[in-house]
Write a protein that holds these residues in place. Structure first.
Motif, mmCIF file in Angstrom:
data_model
loop_
_atom_site.group_PDB
_atom_site.id
_atom_site.type_symbol
_atom_site.label_atom_id
_atom_site.label_comp_id
_atom_site.label_asym_id
_atom_site.label_seq_id
_atom_site.Cartn_x
_atom_site.Cartn_y
_atom_site.Cartn_z
ATOM 1 N N SER A 167 0.833 -1.201 0.000
ATOM 2 C CA SER A 167 0.000 0.000 0.000
ATOM 3 C C SER A 167 0.871 1.256 0.000
ATOM 4 C CB SER A 167 -0.914 -0.010 1.223
ATOM 5 O OG SER A 167 -1.802 1.081 1.202
ATOM 6 N N ASN A 168 1.953 1.231 0.767
ATOM 7 C CA ASN A 168 2.865 2.379 0.797
ATOM 8 C C ASN A 168 3.568 2.560 -0.543
ATOM 9 O OD1 ASN A 168 4.323 4.469 2.453
ATOM 10 N ND2 ASN A 168 6.065 3.234 1.792
ATOM 11 N N GLU A 169 3.955 1.445 -1.177
ATOM 12 C CA GLU A 169 4.586 1.520 -2.493
ATOM 13 C C GLU A 169 3.629 2.123 -3.519
ATOM 14 O OE1 GLU A 169 5.714 -2.526 -3.089
ATOM 15 O OE2 GLU A 169 7.753 -2.224 -2.327
ATOM 16 N N LEU A 170 2.348 1.733 -3.423
ATOM 17 C CA LEU A 170 1.341 2.287 -4.329
ATOM 18 C C LEU A 170 1.223 3.798 -4.135
ATOM 19 C CD1 LEU A 170 -0.999 1.971 -6.369
ATOM 20 C CD2 LEU A 170 -2.506 1.507 -4.429
ATOM 21 N N SER A 171 1.224 4.245 -2.893
ATOM 22 C CA SER A 171 1.146 5.678 -2.611
ATOM 23 C C SER A 171 2.312 6.426 -3.243
ATOM 24 C CB SER A 171 1.133 5.917 -1.100
ATOM 25 O OG SER A 171 -0.016 5.374 -0.512
ATOM 26 N N ASN A 172 3.501 5.876 -3.111
ATOM 27 C CA ASN A 172 4.690 6.519 -3.676
ATOM 28 C C ASN A 172 4.619 6.578 -5.203
ATOM 29 O OD1 ASN A 172 5.878 7.009 -1.170
ATOM 30 N ND2 ASN A 172 6.890 5.019 -1.133
ATOM 31 N N LEU A 173 4.083 5.531 -5.819
ATOM 32 C CA LEU A 173 3.923 5.522 -7.273
ATOM 33 C C LEU A 173 2.970 6.623 -7.729
ATOM 34 C CD1 LEU A 173 3.622 1.717 -8.092
ATOM 35 C CD2 LEU A 173 5.450 3.237 -8.820
ATOM 36 N N LEU A 174 1.871 6.788 -7.012
ATOM 37 C CA LEU A 174 0.892 7.807 -7.380
ATOM 38 C C LEU A 174 1.489 9.208 -7.252
ATOM 39 C CD1 LEU A 174 -2.356 6.379 -5.726
ATOM 40 C CD2 LEU A 174 -1.630 6.205 -8.108
ATOM 41 N N LYS A 175 2.274 9.411 -6.212
ATOM 42 C CA LYS A 175 2.926 10.716 -6.038
ATOM 43 C C LYS A 175 3.901 11.005 -7.182
ATOM 44 C CE LYS A 175 2.566 10.802 -0.986
ATOM 45 N NZ LYS A 175 3.310 10.693 0.291
ATOM 46 N N LYS A 176 4.625 9.982 -7.618
ATOM 47 C CA LYS A 176 5.551 10.162 -8.744
ATOM 48 C C LYS A 176 4.808 10.521 -10.019
ATOM 49 C CE LYS A 176 9.229 7.069 -7.117
ATOM 50 N NZ LYS A 176 9.927 5.775 -7.372
ATOM 51 N N LEU A 177 3.654 9.867 -10.246
ATOM 52 C CA LEU A 177 2.856 10.179 -11.426
ATOM 53 C C LEU A 177 2.348 11.618 -11.376
ATOM 54 C CD1 LEU A 177 0.792 6.871 -11.755
ATOM 55 C CD2 LEU A 177 2.590 7.660 -13.291
ATOM 56 N N ALA A 178 1.926 12.056 -10.195
ATOM 57 C CA ALA A 178 1.445 13.430 -10.044
ATOM 58 C C ALA A 178 2.566 14.431 -10.293
ATOM 59 C CB ALA A 178 0.847 13.629 -8.653
ATOM 60 N N GLU A 179 3.781 14.085 -9.849
ATOM 61 C CA GLU A 179 4.929 14.963 -10.091
ATOM 62 C C GLU A 179 5.200 15.131 -11.588
ATOM 63 O OE1 GLU A 179 8.105 13.206 -7.910
ATOM 64 O OE2 GLU A 179 7.325 13.823 -5.955
ATOM 65 N N ARG A 180 4.783 14.122 -12.370
ATOM 66 C CA ARG A 180 4.941 14.187 -13.823
ATOM 67 C C ARG A 180 3.694 14.769 -14.490
ATOM 68 N NH1 ARG A 180 7.493 8.084 -13.883
ATOM 69 N NH2 ARG A 180 9.471 8.659 -12.907
ATOM 70 N N GLU A 181 2.870 15.472 -13.680
ATOM 71 C CA GLU A 181 1.701 16.230 -14.136
ATOM 72 C C GLU A 181 0.519 15.357 -14.535
ATOM 73 O OE1 GLU A 181 3.000 19.172 -17.038
ATOM 74 O OE2 GLU A 181 3.310 20.551 -15.361
ATOM 75 N N ALA A 182 0.473 14.139 -14.025
ATOM 76 C CA ALA A 182 -0.732 13.333 -14.210
ATOM 77 C C ALA A 182 -1.840 13.857 -13.293
ATOM 78 C CB ALA A 182 -0.451 11.870 -13.896
ATOM 79 N N THR A 183 -3.075 13.640 -13.705
ATOM 80 C CA THR A 183 -4.251 13.982 -12.906
ATOM 81 C C THR A 183 -4.813 12.693 -12.338
ATOM 82 O OG1 THR A 183 -4.739 15.837 -14.374
ATOM 83 C CG2 THR A 183 -6.534 15.065 -12.971
ATOM 84 N N ILE A 184 -4.993 12.628 -11.015
ATOM 85 C CA ILE A 184 -5.347 11.364 -10.379
ATOM 86 C C ILE A 184 -6.575 11.540 -9.496
ATOM 87 C CG2 ILE A 184 -4.554 9.510 -8.854
ATOM 88 C CD1 ILE A 184 -1.680 10.270 -9.682
ATOM 89 N N LEU A 185 -7.561 10.673 -9.727
ATOM 90 C CA LEU A 185 -8.752 10.599 -8.876
ATOM 91 C C LEU A 185 -8.798 9.206 -8.269
ATOM 92 C CD1 LEU A 185 -11.466 11.705 -7.798
ATOM 93 C CD2 LEU A 185 -12.530 10.861 -9.901
ATOM 94 N N MET A 186 -8.785 9.154 -6.945
ATOM 95 C CA MET A 186 -8.764 7.872 -6.246
ATOM 96 C C MET A 186 -9.965 7.758 -5.325
ATOM 97 S SD MET A 186 -5.733 6.211 -3.893
ATOM 98 C CE MET A 186 -5.866 7.336 -2.513
ATOM 99 N N ALA A 187 -10.783 6.737 -5.539
ATOM 100 C CA ALA A 187 -11.932 6.477 -4.679
ATOM 101 C C ALA A 187 -11.532 5.442 -3.642
ATOM 102 C CB ALA A 187 -13.112 5.966 -5.503
ATOM 103 N N SER A 188 -11.889 5.697 -2.391
ATOM 104 C CA SER A 188 -11.452 4.790 -1.331
ATOM 105 C C SER A 188 -12.293 4.997 -0.082
ATOM 106 C CB SER A 188 -9.974 5.043 -1.012
ATOM 107 O OG SER A 188 -9.517 4.183 0.006
#
Length: 233
Positions: A167-188
């Motif tokens: 779960s922590n690795e997934l969080s870090n991946l999402l942050k990296k994608l956002a740093e590359r200007e991706a737009t992310i919507l996560m339902a949880s």
């Protein structure tokens, strides 16, 4: 990048989403919190064009989803709670297959790079997916979306069933994608994970967005208390 205006969606006379206004900007991660049936998955499915809003507008990159569904889907990488992969193919073969379905052809070293960048250990690349953990399958799913060069990522309960490390690795991946200007919507409904990874947080209750706030405004404990207050009232 993602914009919903006054969106309503009902099933058999019952609102799943009601008068929803929502925006997610480039480079931003927005987390939607809510109990089962709050409207989180319905919202994602309308953005994907799988469901059509009864009223209001749903746009991705200023493109109307209802009018240009196929064009919008080219911009989106979707990672569901359970990523469906072919168990008798390796992680590498699954990535290659889904890329080719999208009209993309990559060399082996490029596929390896996508898998590695998305956190899948090198010794798992050529192992059959049937032996993968759920976290490993999620990483292949993200690699598929990443290789697609998606501008927008939609995630529906992505951390459900993952161990704390995955779960922590997934969080870090999402942050990296956002740093590359991706737009992310996560339902949880994982309050602590949403607080940790998202820039902004929205709370859905019975199809209504009852609260929006920046994650920096509250601690995880304060967010939990706020969430419980909305759910109980």
């Amino acid at each position: 990048m993602i914009r919903l205006q006054n969106v309503c969606k009902s099933f058999k006379g019952n609102y799943a989403v009601q008068n929803l206004d929502l925006e997610v900007q480039k480079g931003e991660i927005l987390g939607l919190l809510g109990a089962n049936g709050a409207g989180k998955s319905t919202t994602i499915n309308m953005i994907l064009g799988f469901l059509k809003a009864d009223s209001g507008t749903v746009e991705v990159d200023s493109i109307d989803v209802a009018r240009n569904t196929q064009e919008v889907r080219k911009l989106i990488g979707y990672i569901p709670e359970n990523v469906n992969l072919y168990p008798y193919l390796t992680g590498m073969e699954n990535l290659d297959y889904f890329c080719r379905l999208a009209g993309l052809k990559y060399a082996k070293n490029e596929l390896e790079s996508y898998l590695t960048n998305c956190g899948l250990q090198l010794d798992a690349h050529d192992r059959k997916v049937g032996g993968y953990s759920k976290g490993m399958r999620q990483k292949v799913g993200i690699a598929i979306a990443y290789a697609k060069k998606a501008k927008v990522y939609l995630l529906d309960e992505p951390a459900s069933g993952l161990d704390p490390l995955a779960s922590n690795e997934l969080s870090n991946l999402l942050k990296k994608l956002a740093e590359r200007e991706a737009t992310i919507l996560m339902a949880s409904h994982d309050i602590f994970r949403v607080r940790e990874v998202c820039n902004r947080i929205g709370i859905l209750k019975r199809g209504k967005l009852v609260k929006q706030l920046h994650s920096s405004e509250v601690s995880a404990r304060e967010l939990e208390q706020l969430y419980l207050e909305y759910m109980q009232n």
